[in-house]
Design an enzyme around this catalytic site. Structure first.
Site: not given
Ligand SMILES: *Cc1c(COP(=O)(O)O)cnc(C)c1O
Length: 389
Positions: A41, A139, A171, A227, A273, A320-322
């Site tokens: 992701k 969540r 999760h 995961r 700045y 700064c920004m850049d």
């Molecule tokens: C981001 C995420 C992961 C991976 O988490 P890590 O801590 O980066 O290993 C796995 N499952 C879900 C649903 C996530 O949102």
């Protein structure tokens, strides 16, 4: 550092795909009894979606995990034909492209099943779904109270030939602290949800709950599929408590740039700045062509560590920004000199964790926030881990 093939670039994030392969192979070995989903992701935590996904597949990732449908479809468009799971949608979102592309999706409530059923009718494709139970993250996911209803609605849609229940998932909220009792509580609630579904006749092949922390330090969380995201990139989910090296992981990203300007200034010169830094003595100031517009955190003003000509230096004054500024002391540094903001740390250069400390955040955010303006370049420095190297 001369690992780059593009020495004239102003700035770049060099990603070692050999390290990605090594880390994927390491995670596979750690959770050898389960399948492996590499989470990519947010542009693979800033490392680049398609190159990382390809390297992960080559090193044996059975699944690729994405948060949103756009990411999952970008993987398909990039030629990935394997199993892909994607878990974050909003009510009313168009699911047809994802269902037609054979992406596994998540549902936390009966309306999610209804929407998947509708997409299945439209596309003439059975929608594969993983039912989510909230075991204590707060969540997404059905609460334990709402779980039996979700299972029954899904079961009916499966009987109607619209969906296939491929998984039950959740999760972990505290896997960065493997000894925390919340982990055990979550695993108990998860097992109870699996058992309740089984009692209703729903026994999907993939039960999964482990992120990086669970994969690396909670074997009881492995179930059928793990995961990990962060660990894929060679970073530790345990902060300073357990290092990447101790986990057998190799940080994949080096952020480097070349000094745009180097100049001698007298004592008393206000820098950037707000003049939050005023040179205490005559010194040399170097201009780093990266700023918060590139993802260098403004919170690291005055603290962000850098590696220049074999020495650790610090960003001085405001980011700064850049652009940002570095006090080089009396070092004979030339314009164009290489600056490493972070890397694996082998040569003494700062690490992603050093930047996380400087900006009072976590390593996840430092790599993920890198902006699109920083080109990603790809190298193969570590050929020890991959199936195809
Ligand atoms: C981001 C995420 C992961 C991976 O988490 P890590 O801590 O980066 O290993 C796995 N499952 C879900 C649903 C996530 O949102």
């Amino acid at each position: 550092m001369n690992s780059s093939n593009h020495p004239a670039l102003r700035a770049e994030a060099v990603v070692d795909l050999g390290a990605i392969r090594h880390n994927v192979a390491t995670l596979r070995a750690v959770a050898a009894g389960a399948q492996l989903m590499t989470v990519v992701k947010a542009d693979a935590y800033g490392h680049g979606l398609l190159p990382v996904a390809r390297a992960a597949r080559e090193a044996g990732a059975d699944w690729i995990g994405a948060a949103v449908i756009e990411e999952a479809l970008a993987l398909r468009a990039g030629g990935d034909t394997g199993r892909i799971f994607c878990w974050l949608t909003a009510p009313g979102e168009d699911l047809t492209a994802a269902v037609a592309a054979g992406i596994d999706l998540s549902a936390s409530a009966p309306w999610g099943i209804d929407e998947l059923g509708a997409a299945a009718r439209t596309t003439g494709t059975i929608a594969r779904v993983h039912l989510k139970i909230d075991t204590g993250m707060g969540r997404a996911g059905a609460t334990p109270e709402d779980w039996p209803e979700l299972v029954r609605v899904a079961q009916a849609a499966e009987a109607a030939g619209l969906i296939e229940i491929a998984g039950i998932w959740s999760h972990l909220a505290m896997a960065d602290d493997p000894k925390n009792r919340v982990n055990d509580q979550q695993l108990e609630i998860f097992q109870a949800a699996v058992d309740d579904a089984g009692a209703l006749g729903v026994r999907p092949p993939f039960r999964h709950i482990a992120n990086s922390g669970g994969t690396l330090r909670l074997p009881a969380s492995h179930f059928d599929l793990v995961r990990p995201g962060l660990a894929t990139y060679g970073l530790s989910p345990f902060g300073r408590a357990i290092t990447s090296a101790e986990l057998g992981l190799r940080p994949a990203m080096t952020l480097r740039a070349r000094l745009s300007v180097v100049k001698r200034v007298p004592a008393g010169t206000g820098i950037s700045y707000g003049h939050t830094y005023v040179t205490p003595v005559p010194t040399t100031i170097g201009l780093l062509p990266l700023g918060y517009g590139d993802g260098v955190p403004r919170h690291a003003s005055g603290t962000g560590p850098v590696w220049v000509a074999g020495e650790r230096r610090s960003i001085v004054g405001r980011v700064c920004m850049d652009q940002s500024l570095i006090d080089l002391g009396d070092d004979p540094v030339q314009p164009g000199e290489d600056v490493v903001l972070f890397g694996p740390g082998d040569r003494g250069e700062p690490t992603v964790d050093d930047w996380a400390d400087a900006a009072q955040t976590i390593n996840y955010e430092i790599v993920t926030r890198l902006g699109a303006r920083v080109p990603r370049t790809y190298v193969e420095l570590d050929r020890t881990g991959g199936a195809t190297g």
